[in-house]
Design a protein around this motif. Structure first.
Motif, mmCIF file in Angstrom:
data_model
loop_
_atom_site.group_PDB
_atom_site.id
_atom_site.type_symbol
_atom_site.label_atom_id
_atom_site.label_comp_id
_atom_site.label_asym_id
_atom_site.label_seq_id
_atom_site.Cartn_x
_atom_site.Cartn_y
_atom_site.Cartn_z
ATOM 1 N N MET A 1 29.915 18.195 -18.918
ATOM 2 C CA MET A 1 29.226 18.392 -20.188
ATOM 3 C C MET A 1 29.098 17.073 -20.926
ATOM 4 O O MET A 1 30.062 16.560 -21.487
ATOM 5 C CB MET A 1 29.981 19.411 -21.043
ATOM 6 C CG MET A 1 30.083 20.785 -20.399
ATOM 7 S SD MET A 1 28.454 21.536 -20.119
ATOM 8 C CE MET A 1 27.923 21.815 -21.802
ATOM 9 N N MET A 2 27.878 16.499 -20.917
ATOM 10 C CA MET A 2 27.616 15.237 -21.602
ATOM 11 C C MET A 2 26.227 15.276 -22.221
ATOM 12 O O MET A 2 25.344 15.993 -21.729
ATOM 13 C CB MET A 2 27.694 14.055 -20.621
ATOM 14 C CG MET A 2 29.062 13.754 -20.074
ATOM 15 S SD MET A 2 29.074 12.255 -19.042
ATOM 16 C CE MET A 2 28.129 12.816 -17.611
ATOM 17 N N PRO A 3 25.998 14.485 -23.295
ATOM 18 C CA PRO A 3 24.661 14.414 -23.885
ATOM 19 C C PRO A 3 23.700 13.613 -23.017
ATOM 20 O O PRO A 3 24.120 12.885 -22.114
ATOM 21 C CB PRO A 3 24.910 13.697 -25.220
ATOM 22 C CG PRO A 3 26.133 12.863 -24.975
ATOM 23 C CD PRO A 3 26.984 13.681 -24.031
ATOM 24 N N LYS A 4 22.434 13.763 -23.302
ATOM 25 C CA LYS A 4 21.334 13.027 -22.646
ATOM 26 C C LYS A 4 21.142 13.449 -21.187
ATOM 27 O O LYS A 4 20.051 13.812 -20.783
ATOM 28 C CB LYS A 4 21.523 11.510 -22.754
ATOM 29 C CG LYS A 4 21.471 10.998 -24.192
ATOM 30 C CD LYS A 4 21.497 9.487 -24.241
ATOM 31 C CE LYS A 4 21.431 9.003 -25.679
ATOM 32 N NZ LYS A 4 21.470 7.535 -25.771
ATOM 33 N N MET A 5 22.182 13.353 -20.389
ATOM 34 C CA MET A 5 22.127 13.822 -19.006
ATOM 35 C C MET A 5 23.528 14.262 -18.612
ATOM 36 O O MET A 5 24.481 13.493 -18.730
ATOM 37 C CB MET A 5 21.638 12.709 -18.065
ATOM 38 C CG MET A 5 21.552 13.144 -16.594
ATOM 39 S SD MET A 5 21.140 11.766 -15.483
ATOM 40 C CE MET A 5 19.442 11.444 -15.964
ATOM 41 N N ASP A 6 23.656 15.511 -18.176
ATOM 42 C CA ASP A 6 24.992 15.989 -17.818
ATOM 43 C C ASP A 6 25.397 15.500 -16.428
ATOM 44 O O ASP A 6 24.623 14.872 -15.702
ATOM 45 C CB ASP A 6 25.079 17.519 -17.925
ATOM 46 C CG ASP A 6 24.176 18.255 -16.944
ATOM 47 O OD1 ASP A 6 23.827 17.693 -15.887
ATOM 48 O OD2 ASP A 6 23.807 19.415 -17.231
ATOM 49 N N GLY A 7 26.654 15.783 -16.059
ATOM 50 C CA GLY A 7 27.175 15.293 -14.794
ATOM 51 C C GLY A 7 26.487 15.871 -13.581
ATOM 52 O O GLY A 7 26.316 15.192 -12.562
ATOM 53 N N ILE A 8 26.093 17.144 -13.677
ATOM 54 C CA ILE A 8 25.406 17.796 -12.553
ATOM 55 C C ILE A 8 24.103 17.067 -12.242
ATOM 56 O O ILE A 8 23.806 16.727 -11.095
ATOM 57 C CB ILE A 8 25.116 19.275 -12.866
ATOM 58 C CG1 ILE A 8 26.425 20.056 -13.104
ATOM 59 C CG2 ILE A 8 24.302 19.913 -11.750
ATOM 60 C CD1 ILE A 8 27.252 20.296 -11.886
ATOM 61 N N GLU A 9 23.318 16.817 -13.282
ATOM 62 C CA GLU A 9 22.024 16.161 -13.076
ATOM 63 C C GLU A 9 22.210 14.709 -12.631
ATOM 64 O O GLU A 9 21.465 14.216 -11.781
ATOM 65 C CB GLU A 9 21.198 16.208 -14.365
ATOM 66 C CG GLU A 9 19.786 15.643 -14.228
ATOM 67 C CD GLU A 9 18.973 16.334 -13.144
ATOM 68 O OE1 GLU A 9 18.139 15.645 -12.496
ATOM 69 O OE2 GLU A 9 19.162 17.546 -12.932
#
Length: 228
Positions: free
Chosen positions: A58-66
């Motif tokens: 769970m992170m802003p701008k681009m999450d870890g999955i993406e």
């Protein structure tokens, strides 16, 4: 550890988490780089070419999955270790991570000694891989090349995520032998990572999607085998 410092990239939007992991990994002799979100992580990875990337989900701008999915499309990162770090306990998060090519999954809150041991084990296992196994398997119409982590079928090149490759290599190393889920977990994920039977099923499904259904069969209630 090798005299050449291995590189670890930490991608997490929580500064205290980044600092905690960075401090403990630097004490172990790693070169450590950090980024605050997925976009920064991808850019930093391109610059430093890390041996292992720790990604928060769970992170802003681009999450870890993406971020993981994007990195896996780039040639430089097809075999880079990707470890997910997350406070989310839902099973779908873990499955989503493995689906995009994650190699491991670590839950918050962070236990520094356990995390360092995990990272050491992952990178040490990678360094020793060529010393303890054959470099290449040729079976049926497949060539499974441990040096490049690629699979060839005739002139076709099949790219697998690292855990998918290791699972295929394990099964193909003893065609016809039934590997139980417990044996698969011990050999591929070892005892240090908490995974479920569902995780193995996901990796088997991904192998079948990429190779076809005829290579790996299910022995109901027991495990899986490579069909000779």
């Amino acid at each position: 550890m090798s005299s050449v410092k291995q590189k670890v990239l930490i991608v997490d939007d929580e500064p205290d988490i980044r600092e905690l992991i960075e401090y403990n990994l630097k004490k172990e002799g790693y070169q450590v780089f950090t980024a605050g979100n997925g976009q920064e992580g991808v850019s930093e990875a391109k610059k430093v070419k890390p041996d292992l990337i720790i990604l928060d989900i769970m992170m802003p701008k681009m999450d870890g999955i993406e971020a993981c999915r994007l990195l896996r499309t780039m040639g430089d990162f097809k075999n880079t270790f990707m470890v997910f770090l997350t406070a989310r306990s839902e099973e779908y998060s873990e499955i989503a991570g493995f689906n995009v090519g994650a190699d491991d999954y670590i839950a918050k809150p962070i236990k520094p000694r356990a995390l360092v041991s995990r990272i050491n084990a992952i990178l040490r296992r990678n360094n020793q891989a060529d010393e303890v196994v054959e470099n290449k398997l040729e079976i049926l119409d497949l060539v499974i090349d441990r040096e490049t982590y690629l699979v060839y079928r005739g002139s076709d090149k099949i790219v697998l995520a690292k855990k998918e490759f290791e699972l295929l290599y394990l099964l193909a190393s003893k065609p016809g032998k039934v590997f139980t889920r417990e044996v698969i977990l011990k050999n591929i994920w070892e005892d240090s990572v908490v995974v479920t039977n569902r995780t193995i099923d996901v990796h088997i499904r991904k192998l079948r999607e990429k190779l076809g259904d005829s290579y790996v069969s299910t022995v109901k209630g027991v495990g899986y085998k490579f069909e000779a």
